[in-house]
Design a protein around this motif. Sequence first.
Motif, PDB file in Angstrom:
ATOM      1  N   ALA A   1       0.832  -1.354   0.099  1.00 54.99           N
ATOM      2  CA  ALA A   1      -0.266  -0.226   0.225  1.00 54.99           C
ATOM      3  C   ALA A   1       1.004   1.235   0.737  1.00 54.99           C
ATOM      4  N   LEU A   2       2.226   1.122   0.903  1.00 50.93           N
ATOM      5  CA  LEU A   2       2.763   2.470   0.953  1.00 50.93           C
ATOM      6  C   LEU A   2       3.655   2.719  -0.190  1.00 50.93           C
ATOM      7  N   SER A   3       4.486   1.652  -1.038  1.00 48.58           N
ATOM      8  CA  SER A   3       5.018   1.755  -2.208  1.00 48.58           C
ATOM      9  C   SER A   3       4.623   2.353  -3.332  1.00 48.58           C
ATOM     10  N   PHE A   4       2.766   2.226  -3.204  1.00 44.89           N
ATOM     11  CA  PHE A   4       1.914   2.926  -3.930  1.00 44.89           C
ATOM     12  C   PHE A   4       2.564   4.265  -4.853  1.00 44.89           C
ATOM     13  N   PHE A   5       3.328   5.573  -3.264  1.00 47.66           N
ATOM     14  CA  PHE A   5       3.869   6.474  -3.544  1.00 47.66           C
ATOM     15  C   PHE A   5       5.057   6.767  -3.040  1.00 47.66           C
ATOM     16  N   VAL A   6       5.281   5.976  -3.552  1.00 43.63           N
ATOM     17  CA  VAL A   6       7.450   5.898  -3.314  1.00 43.63           C
ATOM     18  C   VAL A   6       7.434   6.746  -4.514  1.00 43.63           C
ATOM     19  N   PRO A   7       7.330   6.753  -5.820  1.00 44.06           N
ATOM     20  CA  PRO A   7       7.886   7.191  -6.703  1.00 44.06           C
ATOM     21  C   PRO A   7       7.534   9.116  -6.797  1.00 44.06           C
ATOM     22  N   ILE A   8       6.162   8.753  -5.867  1.00 46.70           N
ATOM     23  CA  ILE A   8       5.459   9.971  -6.047  1.00 46.70           C
ATOM     24  C   ILE A   8       6.445  11.507  -5.602  1.00 46.70           C
ATOM     25  N   ILE A   9       7.136  10.783  -4.011  1.00 48.75           N
ATOM     26  CA  ILE A   9       8.001  11.628  -3.098  1.00 48.75           C
ATOM     27  C   ILE A   9       8.561  11.948  -3.815  1.00 48.75           C
ATOM     28  N   MET A  10       9.604  10.897  -4.488  1.00 48.21           N
ATOM     29  CA  MET A  10      10.696  10.575  -4.069  1.00 48.21           C
ATOM     30  C   MET A  10      11.032  12.038  -5.734  1.00 48.21           C
ATOM     31  N   ALA A  11       9.896  11.560  -6.768  1.00 49.16           N
ATOM     32  CA  ALA A  11      10.235  12.368  -7.498  1.00 49.16           C
ATOM     33  C   ALA A  11       9.913  14.048  -7.625  1.00 49.16           C
ATOM     34  N   MET A  12       8.998  14.169  -6.622  1.00 52.87           N
ATOM     35  CA  MET A  12       8.163  15.989  -5.937  1.00 52.87           C
ATOM     36  C   MET A  12       9.954  15.940  -5.336  1.00 52.87           C
ATOM     37  N   GLY A  13      10.341  15.538  -4.512  1.00 53.65           N
ATOM     38  CA  GLY A  13      11.493  15.949  -3.696  1.00 53.65           C
ATOM     39  C   GLY A  13      12.612  16.405  -4.310  1.00 53.65           C
ATOM     40  N   GLY A  14      13.093  14.954  -5.805  1.00 52.59           N
ATOM     41  CA  GLY A  14      14.029  15.663  -7.225  1.00 52.59           C
ATOM     42  C   GLY A  14      13.803  17.121  -7.329  1.00 52.59           C
ATOM     43  N   ASN A  15      12.638  17.374  -7.799  1.00 50.85           N
ATOM     44  CA  ASN A  15      12.378  18.487  -8.226  1.00 50.85           C
ATOM     45  C   ASN A  15      12.512  19.919  -8.188  1.00 50.85           C
ATOM     46  N   THR A  16      11.630  19.898  -6.452  1.00 53.24           N
ATOM     47  CA  THR A  16      11.753  20.865  -5.285  1.00 53.24           C
ATOM     48  C   THR A  16      12.788  21.092  -5.886  1.00 53.24           C
ATOM     49  N   GLY A  17      14.531  20.414  -4.876  1.00 54.07           N
ATOM     50  CA  GLY A  17      15.560  20.348  -4.903  1.00 54.07           C
ATOM     51  C   GLY A  17      15.888  21.191  -6.558  1.00 54.07           C
ATOM     52  N   ILE A  18      15.313  20.553  -7.600  1.00 55.23           N
ATOM     53  CA  ILE A  18      16.518  21.210  -8.382  1.00 55.23           C
ATOM     54  C   ILE A  18      16.082  22.703  -8.488  1.00 55.23           C
ATOM     55  N   GLN A  19      14.790  23.015  -8.664  1.00 53.39           N
ATOM     56  CA  GLN A  19      14.377  24.348  -8.437  1.00 53.39           C
ATOM     57  C   GLN A  19      14.967  25.205  -7.754  1.00 53.39           C
ATOM     58  N   SER A  20      15.145  24.449  -6.663  1.00 48.29           N
ATOM     59  CA  SER A  20      15.522  25.487  -5.951  1.00 48.29           C
ATOM     60  C   SER A  20      16.915  26.402  -6.195  1.00 48.29           C
ATOM     61  N   SER A  21      18.517  24.703  -6.309  1.00 50.47           N
ATOM     62  CA  SER A  21      19.096  24.801  -6.872  1.00 50.47           C
ATOM     63  C   SER A  21      19.342  25.688  -7.565  1.00 50.47           C
ATOM     64  N   THR A  22      18.490  25.236  -8.714  1.00 45.85           N
ATOM     65  CA  THR A  22      18.808  26.573  -9.766  1.00 45.85           C
ATOM     66  C   THR A  22      19.012  28.024  -9.897  1.00 45.85           C
ATOM     67  N   LEU A  23      17.509  28.416  -8.630  1.00 45.39           N
ATOM     68  CA  LEU A  23      17.413  29.458  -8.626  1.00 45.39           C
ATOM     69  C   LEU A  23      19.074  29.962  -7.821  1.00 45.39           C
ATOM     70  N   ILE A  24      19.620  29.215  -6.908  1.00 50.00           N
ATOM     71  CA  ILE A  24      20.281  29.511  -6.299  1.00 50.00           C
ATOM     72  C   ILE A  24      21.664  29.583  -7.016  1.00 50.00           C
ATOM     73  N   ILE A  25      21.540  29.422  -8.026  1.00 50.52           N
ATOM     74  CA  ILE A  25      22.909  29.124  -9.026  1.00 50.52           C
ATOM     75  C   ILE A  25      22.819  30.134 -10.106  1.00 50.52           C
ATOM     76  N   ARG A  26      21.942  30.627  -9.617  1.00 48.07           N
ATOM     77  CA  ARG A  26      21.630  32.067 -11.465  1.00 48.07           C
ATOM     78  C   ARG A  26      21.847  32.985 -10.541  1.00 48.07           C
ATOM     79  N   GLY A  27      21.810  33.172  -8.998  1.00 49.78           N
ATOM     80  CA  GLY A  27      22.463  33.780  -8.025  1.00 49.78           C
ATOM     81  C   GLY A  27      23.331  34.431  -8.361  1.00 49.78           C
ATOM     82  N   ILE A  28      24.141  33.323  -7.342  1.00 50.50           N
ATOM     83  CA  ILE A  28      25.384  33.170  -7.437  1.00 50.50           C
ATOM     84  C   ILE A  28      26.011  33.849  -8.779  1.00 50.50           C
ATOM     85  N   ALA A  29      25.185  33.762  -9.613  1.00 52.91           N
ATOM     86  CA  ALA A  29      26.107  33.870 -11.502  1.00 52.91           C
ATOM     87  C   ALA A  29      26.521  35.239 -11.919  1.00 52.91           C
ATOM     88  N   LEU A  30      24.850  35.376 -11.061  1.00 59.79           N
ATOM     89  CA  LEU A  30      24.682  36.932 -11.365  1.00 59.79           C
ATOM     90  C   LEU A  30      25.258  38.091  -9.715  1.00 59.79           C
TER      91      LEU A  30
END
Length: 462
Positions: free
Chosen positions: A314-343
């Motif tokens: 039952a719990l495994s149904f939601f493992v891909p969603i949680i992993m994907a959402m966490g990964g995408n959120t991290g990428i969004q944050s790191s991209t914004l910070i990297i852009r800020g550092i570059a500027l």
Amino acid sequence: MSDSNRITERITFCIKGELWEQIPKFFEELHPADIAEIINHAPSSTHNKLFDLIDDSIKPDVLAELDDQTEADILEELTDEEISDIIEEMAPDDAADVLGELEGKRSEEILELMENEESEEVRELLQYDEDTAGGIMTTDFVAASATMTAEEAIDYIGSLEFDEPLYYLYVVDAEGRMTGWIQLWELLKQANRNLSLEKMAEKETISVHTDTDQEEVARLASKYDLSSLPVLDRQNKLVGRITVDDIMDVMEEEASEDIFKLAGSNDSELEDTSPLQACKARLPWLLITLGTGFVSSLILKSFMNHITMSEVVALSFFVPIIMAMGGNTGIQSSTLIIRGIALGASHSRKVAKIITHEIIAGASMGLICGATIGLWARFMIAHNGPSAIAPSFLAVTVGIALFSAMAFAAVFGALVPVLLNRFKIDPAVASGPFVTASNDIFALLIYYGVTLAMISAVHAVV
């Protein structure tokens, strides 16, 4: 269709049909950059044949526009004498770029064949690292004494020959140190003709040193809308300038480099398109990602040891969603910070503000997505017949886990680039495979921890 596109199509047809005698007349109608693009995209076996068909007067301009690999193919077939004749007609910075790609011995032999004045200028540029201001500057610049009048400066400029367009006159003292600058159109004003350069010069100058990183050069030029940047040596003497075309090349190069890092590769793939080189560039990050997969499998295995198999299903149904959402959120944050550092947002206050912004945004998005996935989990389990886990329990568990995973990913994705930048490591490495793989592990651990905490709480109540 534009005329250049029509001509390009005709040349492509001639290349395929090996109608070499017809190509020179088409080349005469194209800009050197267009000719270089045609050669870049032509089969490698035709590179030298096409270069031979170009008029000698524009060969230096075409050579300067070629890709590294195409340029290397052509130079390999040319004699040292032919290369020296072409390079002597190039701007010093372009000539240094070409010679910098050759072996040291051959480069030195070509320099010996060149006239002394040209060879000395190129030797001076070759001593600098290619990724610094010294490595991309040209020694073609106009400097004049502060005691000159505008009219004298105009006559002086008119007596010179340059390979690069001019935008500024640099004013220097007796030791060659820059004291100011003047836009050329100011010299042409009738009212300024008798004024001394000292009175006309802008004292607030923006300059770089020979060891300044090219990325910083591009950032300064973009920030202050400069078409040219003066370059000073360690004694603050004016030794060159960086022109707008080189600044644009740096921007393109740095952007390409960061994009490759985001994908877990490097820009060596631009120079070598072989499958083996692609494998060599990409495999290290893929192996790291594979390693995190091993860790994830161990976490799931440990998960099974603490709950029943029916609960795991039952719990495994939601493992891909949680992993994907966490990964995408991290990428969004790191991209914004990297852009800020570059500027240039490297000041602690600016960075702290961006990180705080990401924490709040991550928590807010996690709350919304957590509530949504919780409702979906309850709906799915409730309409799937009897289950080992109560629908409400599963909804709360999955919702809290997703909220926690996304909030953590936002913080992690924001902090890692900042830490890498502090340790003088390119923060672009932090985005892409690194953040995604790390967040997969942390998302699973969070899901695991929330689930066990919820089960323990239920057992304690019961």
